[in-house]
Motif scaffolding. Structure first.
Motif, short mmCIF file in Angstrom:
data_model
loop_
_atom_site.label_atom_id
_atom_site.label_comp_id
_atom_site.label_asym_id
_atom_site.label_seq_id
_atom_site.Cartn_x
_atom_site.Cartn_y
_atom_site.Cartn_z
N UNK A 126 -2.40 0.39 11.90
CA UNK A 126 -1.46 -0.64 11.44
C UNK A 126 -1.97 -1.29 10.15
N UNK A 127 -3.22 -1.66 10.14
CA UNK A 127 -3.81 -2.29 8.95
C UNK A 127 -3.87 -1.30 7.79
N UNK A 128 -4.27 -0.06 8.08
CA UNK A 128 -4.35 0.96 7.02
C UNK A 128 -2.98 1.24 6.41
N UNK A 129 -1.95 1.31 7.25
CA UNK A 129 -0.60 1.57 6.71
C UNK A 129 -0.13 0.40 5.87
N UNK A 130 -0.44 -0.82 6.29
CA UNK A 130 -0.06 -2.01 5.52
C UNK A 130 -0.82 -2.06 4.20
N UNK A 131 -2.09 -1.70 4.23
CA UNK A 131 -2.86 -1.64 2.98
C UNK A 131 -2.29 -0.58 2.05
N UNK A 132 -1.96 0.59 2.58
CA UNK A 132 -1.39 1.66 1.76
C UNK A 132 -0.03 1.24 1.20
N UNK A 133 0.77 0.56 2.01
CA UNK A 133 2.07 0.07 1.54
C UNK A 133 1.89 -0.92 0.40
N UNK A 134 0.95 -1.82 0.56
CA UNK A 134 0.70 -2.84 -0.47
C UNK A 134 0.22 -2.20 -1.77
N UNK A 135 -0.73 -1.30 -1.66
CA UNK A 135 -1.29 -0.66 -2.86
C UNK A 135 -0.25 0.20 -3.58
N UNK A 136 0.49 1.02 -2.85
CA UNK A 136 1.45 1.91 -3.52
C UNK A 136 2.63 1.13 -4.09
N UNK A 137 3.06 0.09 -3.39
CA UNK A 137 4.14 -0.74 -3.93
C UNK A 137 3.67 -1.45 -5.20
N UNK A 138 2.43 -1.93 -5.18
CA UNK A 138 1.88 -2.56 -6.38
C UNK A 138 1.77 -1.59 -7.54
N UNK A 139 1.38 -0.36 -7.25
CA UNK A 139 1.29 0.65 -8.31
C UNK A 139 2.66 0.91 -8.94
N UNK A 140 3.68 1.06 -8.10
CA UNK A 140 5.02 1.32 -8.62
C UNK A 140 5.53 0.12 -9.41
N UNK A 141 5.31 -1.08 -8.87
CA UNK A 141 5.71 -2.29 -9.61
C UNK A 141 5.02 -2.33 -10.97
N UNK A 142 3.76 -1.92 -11.00
CA UNK A 142 3.01 -1.88 -12.26
C UNK A 142 3.57 -0.88 -13.24
N UNK A 143 3.98 0.27 -12.76
CA UNK A 143 4.59 1.27 -13.64
C UNK A 143 5.87 0.70 -14.24
N UNK A 144 6.70 0.10 -13.40
CA UNK A 144 7.94 -0.49 -13.92
C UNK A 144 7.64 -1.59 -14.94
#
Length: 166
Positions: A5-23
């Protein structure tokens, strides 16, 4: 299950942040930089960057991964205090995906379909592209993805508090 649960939330946070950064990079550097170039440079560079970003790392891990990891984090945290934040983050991110697929991608594809900048009327291709519209919708998806990232960060904080507390 707690670790997943924690790992999936961490992965969600990191990948969403990366995409937001690209935009955000598109909004703050790439498009403003291209706006100062001549038509041939604009069309050539935009086509090249759009072809380059269509890769497994960005599309799979980043763009799609952010949604999938967020969904997984929500499913694994159905009884957790962070669930509302994860759910709203998921909805906002999915809306950013819809904006991307409904507006930005078709505009990108139309510019690529215009043809080789060495053989087309690049001024007409650039005018048809409508940079102002593209940038406006890119700003929308940037804000959506960034807020989603923030909500996931808050969910991660709440999850960490719950894990640490007895």
């Amino acid at each position: 299950m707690n670790g997943l649960r924690v790992a999936s939330l961490m992965a969600a946070t990191m990948t969403t942040g990366l995409v937001a950064g690209v935009y955000a990079i598109y909004s703050n550097a790439f498009m403003p930089g291209l706006a100062t170039t001549d038509d041939r440079t604009f069309v050539t560079a935009f086509q090249a960057v759009d072809r380059a970003i269509l890769n497994p790392l960005f599309l799979g891990l980043g763009f799609l991964g952010a949604a999938l990891f967020t969904l997984l984090a929500g499913l694994l945290g159905l009884k957790e205090k962070a669930l509302p934040w994860i759910a709203v983050a998921f909805v906002l991110y999915v809306i950013s995906m819809i904006v991307t697929m409904a507006v930005n991608v078709p505009m990108n594809d139309a510019l690529k379909a215009a043809g080789d900048p060495a053989t087309i009327d690049v001024a007409a291709a650039r005018a048809a592209f409508d940079e102002t519209k593209w940038q406006a919708f890119n700003l929308v998806r940037t804000v959506l993805a960034t807020v989603s990232f923030g909500f996931l960060g808050w969910a991660l904080f709440l999850t960490g508090k719950a894990v640490v507390q007895p």
